[in-house]
Scaffold this active site. Structure first.
Site, PDB file in Angstrom:
ATOM      1  N   HIS A  89      13.095   4.780-133.282  1.00 35.83           N
ATOM      2  CA  HIS A  89      12.679   5.636-132.169  1.00 35.83           C
ATOM      3  C   HIS A  89      12.962   4.954-130.839  1.00 35.83           C
ATOM      4  O   HIS A  89      12.736   3.758-130.665  1.00 35.83           O
ATOM      5  CB  HIS A  89      11.180   5.930-132.286  1.00 35.83           C
ATOM      6  CG  HIS A  89      10.673   6.926-131.288  1.00 35.83           C
ATOM      7  ND1 HIS A  89      11.213   8.181-131.141  1.00 35.83           N
ATOM      8  CD2 HIS A  89       9.671   6.830-130.357  1.00 35.83           C
ATOM      9  CE1 HIS A  89      10.567   8.832-130.187  1.00 35.83           C
ATOM     10  NE2 HIS A  89       9.636   8.033-129.687  1.00 35.83           N
TER      11      HIS A  89
ATOM     12  N   CYS B 182      15.537  11.508-129.296  1.00 41.27           N
ATOM     13  CA  CYS B 182      14.852  10.534-128.443  1.00 41.27           C
ATOM     14  C   CYS B 182      15.850   9.611-127.761  1.00 41.27           C
ATOM     15  O   CYS B 182      15.595   9.116-126.655  1.00 41.27           O
ATOM     16  CB  CYS B 182      13.831   9.736-129.246  1.00 41.27           C
ATOM     17  SG  CYS B 182      14.523   8.851-130.662  1.00 41.27           S
TER      18      CYS B 182
END
Length: 516
Positions: free
Chosen positions: A457, A114
């Protein structure tokens, strides 16, 4: 890497490479690109059973030229509609899909990637960079630095694929080349899984590589291919010895400004101010030893795109890991950096800022006149643009109202593209003839959710050409409201801004033949 053939229904793909250093899930992503069958619906027949996402290639005994069989459908099995037909134009805007909103595809997460996906989505939003990459094919030094050349080509191809694809793209080749160029992104845990990485490091390494390969043309013309002219910030610094008082000057080019975060910092402006003054240890010729020096910097050249990094991570000796500063730091949708510029640069900005101010005054006046003619000029629902505070005191409400200080006087600054007068290029790509004003609009935010740089994330929030914001959460592209973007300032466990990308407002000098 062994090459196998894959049979899917009546089709055969004769040469599919398997990177045995990557988990089988990555191989399934390759097949997804070829067939459109999502990895979760793929059933790949191997000797001894079905291929699992986390299987060990070394234990599967895959041989060169081996034929594999894959089962799975590219689309869900059609079901009878429960309701009558609904036309796209009748749906709410947020449900109409990417094609109608004008945004590009998402990126498949290939296992803790990510950080890379969010970096790519933010940089992909810069038209000048895309244009430079489209024209790139090599050039001097390609043989001397093949890894940088290959990474630049992979970036070019990935950007192109994002523009053309109507479904999430699996950035297989780009990831492989990135890890080959920068092995730090290939670090693995004890269990063999790829580790989460720092998005700012990925951003910096990629921009640096592109700056080495996308060089200016030989004749010295300003061109999109010169990455320095797109992102480069020239700083002039005075370095003074605390003990002896001796001074020296330094010049450097950086590709981002740092927003330092302390207990006194509540707004981006305050953090940037701290970043322009620092202490460092340096050898003093007068004293013959290393002593503390104070370094104060000013901007001597501004780029069309300004990158700002929030310094949220620091090395914690006790735990031997990167810790995160969760403090809330507000940032504006409109950023004015005039106060950080050198006197020479301020003088260069004065005239373009005056043109911008006059144009915005003109548009604001026309807008008020139009409302009065419609008989709604005095309506409580039609609030006139209010003058803003000094940029030092700008808060999130000011930013949302799109106002900024111009040359020390309070003036409104619109975020629209402008109409009528061809002198002003507001919210347009800075052209070769345009002049910057020192005023920037937010066009992308890279956020991090979590307590550590090595976990959590990353997500990209990108403003499209039509003015709409899209949240790129790996393969998912989700429309957002502008007010949602201002809520990413931190203070908790929600996504908080780590990198902000601002786009310059520019004007065309009087007499130029170019129009908006």
């Amino acid at each position: 890497m062994p090459t196998v053939s894959v049979k899917w229904h009546k089709e055969v793909f004769p040469t599919v490479e398997i990177d045995t250093d990557q988990p089988p899930y990555v191989f399934k992503c390759q097949l997804y690109d070829l067939t459109g069958v999502p990895p979760e619906r793929q059933k790949i027949m191997m000797k001894g059973g079905l291929l699992k996402d986390d299987a060990d290639w070394s234990k599967l005994g895959v041989k060169e030229g081996q034929r594999l069989m894959m089962l799975g459908t590219a689309d869900e099995v059609p079901k009878a509609p429960e309701k009558g037909p609904i036309f796209v134009e009748d749906l709410p805007e947020e449900e109409q899909g990417g094609a109608s909103l004008g945004y590009t595809a998402g990126l498949v997460n290939l296992g803790n990637t990510c950080y890379m996906n969010s970096t790519i989505q933010c940089l992909h939003s810069v038209p000048e960079l895309k244009s430079a990459l489209q024209k790139y094919s090599g050039g001097p030094g390609s043989e001397m630095d093949p890894s940088s050349h290959t990474l630049t080509l992979a970036t070019r191809d990935l950007f192109s694929e994002l523009d053309k694809s109507h479904r999430p793209v699996a950035p297989m080749r780009f990831l492989t080349v990135l890890r080959n160029k920068y092995p730090q992104f290939a670090q693995q845990t004890n269990t063999g899984l790829y580790m989460q990485q720092d998005a700012e490091e990925c951003w910096s390494q990629l921009v640096y590589t592109l700056s080495q390969r996308l060089q200016p043309p030989p004749d010295g013309r300003l061109a999109p291919a010169n990455v320095k002219e797109v992102f480069g910030i020239d700083l002039t610094s005075m370095v003074k010895c605390v003990e002896s008082g001796e001074e020296s000057s330094e010049r450097e080019t950086v590709y981002s400004l740092k927003c330092h975060i302390s207990s006194e910092v509540n707004h981006l402006y305050e953090g940037l101010k701290q970043g322009f003054k620092s202490e460092l240890e340096k050898f003093s010729p007068a004293l013959g030893r290393t002593v503390i020096h104070v370094k104060e910097s000013l901007i001597s050249h501004l780029p069309p795109y300004l990158t700002v990094q929030f310094v949220r991570f620091f090395w914690k000796k006790e735990s031997k890991q990167k810790a995160k500063i969760l403090r809330k730091v507000d940032y504006p949708l409109v950023l004015d950096v005039l106060d950080f510029c050198s006197e020479d640069l301020k003088e260069k900005l004065r005239s373009p800022r005056q043109v911008l101010r006059e144009e915005e005054d003109k548009k604001a006046g026309l807008k008020r006149k139009s409302k009065e003619e419609d008989g709604v000029g005095n309506s409580a629902n039609n609030k006139e643009i209010q003058p803003s505070m000094s940029v030092k005191d700008i808060n999130m409400q000011d930013a949302q109202e799109k106002t900024a200080s111009v040359d020390g006087t309070s003036q409104p600054v619109s975020s629209g593209s402008g109409a009528g007068d061809s002198e002003v290029l507001t919210q347009h790509q800075p052209s070769l003839d345009s002049q910057l004003t020192g005023i920037y609009d937010l066009v992308a935010v890279l956020t991090h959710k979590g307590r550590s740089a090595d976990s959590g994330h990353y997500v990209a929030w990108v403003k499209q050409e039509n003015g709409k914001w899209i949240k790129f959460n790996d393969e998912d592209a989700i429309p957002q409201r502008e007010e949602d973007i201002t809520k990413l300032s931190g203070g908790g466990d929600w996504h908080m801004a780590y990198i902000c990308l601002y786009k310059a407002r520019s004007v065309i000098p009087t007499g130029s033949s170019q129009t908006t």
